[in-house]
Design a protein around this motif. Structure first.
Motif, PDB file in Angstrom:
ATOM      1  N   ARG A  42       9.491  -0.667  -9.964  1.00  0.00           N
ATOM      2  CA  ARG A  42       9.624  -0.064 -11.288  1.00  0.00           C
ATOM      3  C   ARG A  42      10.510  -0.933 -12.183  1.00  0.00           C
ATOM      4  N   LYS A  43      11.532  -1.529 -11.578  1.00  0.00           N
ATOM      5  CA  LYS A  43      12.448  -2.377 -12.353  1.00  0.00           C
ATOM      6  C   LYS A  43      11.724  -3.597 -12.903  1.00  0.00           C
ATOM      7  N   THR A  44      10.908  -4.251 -12.070  1.00  0.00           N
ATOM      8  CA  THR A  44      10.225  -5.463 -12.550  1.00  0.00           C
ATOM      9  C   THR A  44       9.140  -5.123 -13.565  1.00  0.00           C
ATOM     10  N   ILE A  45       8.548  -3.929 -13.462  1.00  0.00           N
ATOM     11  CA  ILE A  45       7.574  -3.511 -14.475  1.00  0.00           C
ATOM     12  C   ILE A  45       8.256  -3.412 -15.839  1.00  0.00           C
ATOM     13  N   VAL A  72      -0.968 -13.193 -11.938  1.00  0.00           N
ATOM     14  CA  VAL A  72      -1.993 -14.070 -11.358  1.00  0.00           C
ATOM     15  C   VAL A  72      -2.503 -13.578  -9.998  1.00  0.00           C
ATOM     16  N   SER A  73      -1.824 -12.619  -9.412  1.00  0.00           N
ATOM     17  CA  SER A  73      -2.210 -12.103  -8.102  1.00  0.00           C
ATOM     18  C   SER A  73      -3.112 -10.881  -8.263  1.00  0.00           C
ATOM     19  N   ARG A  74      -4.273 -10.902  -7.614  1.00  0.00           N
ATOM     20  CA  ARG A  74      -5.170  -9.752  -7.702  1.00  0.00           C
ATOM     21  C   ARG A  74      -4.526  -8.512  -7.076  1.00  0.00           C
ATOM     22  N   GLY A  75      -3.955  -8.694  -5.882  1.00  0.00           N
ATOM     23  CA  GLY A  75      -3.295  -7.569  -5.228  1.00  0.00           C
ATOM     24  C   GLY A  75      -2.115  -7.064  -6.038  1.00  0.00           C
ATOM     25  N   GLY A  76      -1.340  -8.013  -6.588  1.00  0.00           N
ATOM     26  CA  GLY A  76      -0.217  -7.632  -7.428  1.00  0.00           C
ATOM     27  C   GLY A  76      -0.668  -6.863  -8.659  1.00  0.00           C
ATOM     28  N   SER A  77      -1.802  -7.278  -9.229  1.00  0.00           N
ATOM     29  CA  SER A  77      -2.347  -6.601 -10.406  1.00  0.00           C
ATOM     30  C   SER A  77      -2.768  -5.169 -10.075  1.00  0.00           C
ATOM     31  N   LEU A  78      -3.373  -4.971  -8.898  1.00  0.00           N
ATOM     32  CA  LEU A  78      -3.792  -3.632  -8.491  1.00  0.00           C
ATOM     33  C   LEU A  78      -2.585  -2.717  -8.298  1.00  0.00           C
ATOM     34  N   VAL A  79      -1.547  -3.235  -7.652  1.00  0.00           N
ATOM     35  CA  VAL A  79      -0.338  -2.438  -7.450  1.00  0.00           C
ATOM     36  C   VAL A  79       0.320  -2.120  -8.787  1.00  0.00           C
ATOM     37  N   PHE A  80       0.399  -3.123  -9.664  1.00  0.00           N
ATOM     38  CA  PHE A  80       0.969  -2.952 -11.000  1.00  0.00           C
ATOM     39  C   PHE A  80       0.210  -1.867 -11.768  1.00  0.00           C
ATOM     40  N   ALA A  81      -1.133  -1.940 -11.731  1.00  0.00           N
ATOM     41  CA  ALA A  81      -1.960  -0.962 -12.447  1.00  0.00           C
ATOM     42  C   ALA A  81      -1.736   0.443 -11.895  1.00  0.00           C
ATOM     43  N   ASN A  88       4.676   6.022 -10.363  1.00  0.00           N
ATOM     44  CA  ASN A  88       5.358   6.018  -9.065  1.00  0.00           C
ATOM     45  C   ASN A  88       5.874   4.633  -8.703  1.00  0.00           C
ATOM     46  N   GLU A  89       6.763   4.591  -7.717  1.00  0.00           N
ATOM     47  CA  GLU A  89       7.275   3.333  -7.197  1.00  0.00           C
ATOM     48  C   GLU A  89       6.201   2.669  -6.333  1.00  0.00           C
ATOM     49  N   ASN A  90       6.291   1.361  -6.187  1.00  0.00           N
ATOM     50  CA  ASN A  90       5.382   0.601  -5.334  1.00  0.00           C
ATOM     51  C   ASN A  90       5.453   1.148  -3.903  1.00  0.00           C
ATOM     52  N   PRO A  91       4.347   1.686  -3.365  1.00  0.00           N
ATOM     53  CA  PRO A  91       4.393   2.272  -2.019  1.00  0.00           C
ATOM     54  C   PRO A  91       4.706   1.258  -0.930  1.00  0.00           C
ATOM     55  N   PHE A  92       4.308   0.000  -1.134  1.00  0.00           N
ATOM     56  CA  PHE A  92       4.587  -1.024  -0.118  1.00  0.00           C
ATOM     57  C   PHE A  92       6.074  -1.401  -0.102  1.00  0.00           C
ATOM     58  N   TYR A  93       6.765  -1.114  -1.197  1.00  0.00           N
ATOM     59  CA  TYR A  93       8.219  -1.325  -1.277  1.00  0.00           C
ATOM     60  C   TYR A  93       8.949  -0.058  -0.837  1.00  0.00           C
ATOM     61  N   GLU A  94       8.515   1.081  -1.368  1.00  0.00           N
ATOM     62  CA  GLU A  94       9.215   2.342  -1.097  1.00  0.00           C
ATOM     63  C   GLU A  94       9.135   2.742   0.375  1.00  0.00           C
ATOM     64  N   TYR A  95       7.998   2.483   0.987  1.00  0.00           N
ATOM     65  CA  TYR A  95       7.798   2.897   2.377  1.00  0.00           C
ATOM     66  C   TYR A  95       7.741   1.696   3.322  1.00  0.00           C
ATOM     67  N   PHE A  96       8.495   0.665   2.993  1.00  0.00           N
ATOM     68  CA  PHE A  96       8.475  -0.570   3.778  1.00  0.00           C
ATOM     69  C   PHE A  96       8.898  -0.322   5.225  1.00  0.00           C
TER      70      PHE A  96
END
Length: 228
Positions: free
Chosen positions: A169-172, A185-194, A201-209
């Protein structure tokens, strides 16, 4: 019963696994030389316990450079048999890893075919597969849905997964408040961002690492941190 869950855990206990011995022989090292590198995390032996036909390789410090081949089915190329032919040709020509970037259709059977027939390390990007697996719009997915796909890939025998944990959320907020020269430039990053923008919500891959780490430990899956 094994005294360890992962190759790193075995190395830290001083156990010379068959996978470690194989990698050491390939790298022209003694198992005793390789052991501390695996124990310290400077070398990863990507070998999911469910990938029964794997020919183990090591990735990291003081080892040979490894070749990774990206492939997978898409809307433009839907033939799984052709992709499997590419896989075997790539291995024949010396590829050490196959990255399955499939983004269309029923990806499960192809993924399981890879881990049952291909001796190279198999990697995936779970966030790519999430929308395909659930067949729902991105904004309807939950954090649990994403984590469950990570588990599914681990159960299927995937040796490493690329996870986009770096967007928070901070980097967004930083992205929105500061003009960027380029889009993400990252497709996966773009999907998570979207998804984060749609749901708030917070990034689930970060929140539930930590939960993801438990899944990876259970099957001995290596994490490749994807750019964002």
């Amino acid at each position: 019963m094994k005294e360890y869950k992962t190759q790193m855990e075995a190395a830290r206990k001083g156990i010379l696994t068959e996978e470690l011995k194989t990698v050491a022989e390939k790298e022209r090292m003694t198992p005793e030389e390789l052991l501390p590198l695996v124990a310290s995390g400077r070398v990863a032996i990507c070998a999911n316990k469910n990938h029964k036909c794997i020919d183990p390789e090591g990735v990291g410090s003081m080892l040979r450079t490894k070749i990774n081949v990206n492939l997978g089915v898409s809307r433009d190329c839907k033939d799984y048999d052709i992709e499997m032919q590419k896989v075997m040709e790539a291995v024949k020509m010396g590829a050490h890893a196959i990255m399955d970037l499939s983004s269309h259709g029923d990806t499960g059977p192809f993924r399981r075919k890879l881990t049952s027939e291909c001796p190279a390390m198999i990697g995936t990007v779970p966030v790519y597969d999430s929308v395909i697996h659930y067949r729902r719009d991105l904004d309807t997915l939950t954090a649990k849905d994403f984590i469950d796909v990570v588990r599914l890939h681990a159960e299927d025998g995937v040796d490493f997964v690329t996870l986009h944990c770096g967007i928070t959320r901070k980097t967004i907020d930083q992205i929105k408040n500061h003009k960027r020269k380029m889009n993400i430039v990252s497709r996966g990053g773009s999907l998570v961002f979207a998804w984060m923008c749609m749901t708030g919500n917070e990034n689930p891959f970060y929140e539930y690492f930590d939960d993801i780490l438990e899944i990876c430990r259970e099957y001995d899956v290596t994490i490749s941190l994807g750019d964002a």
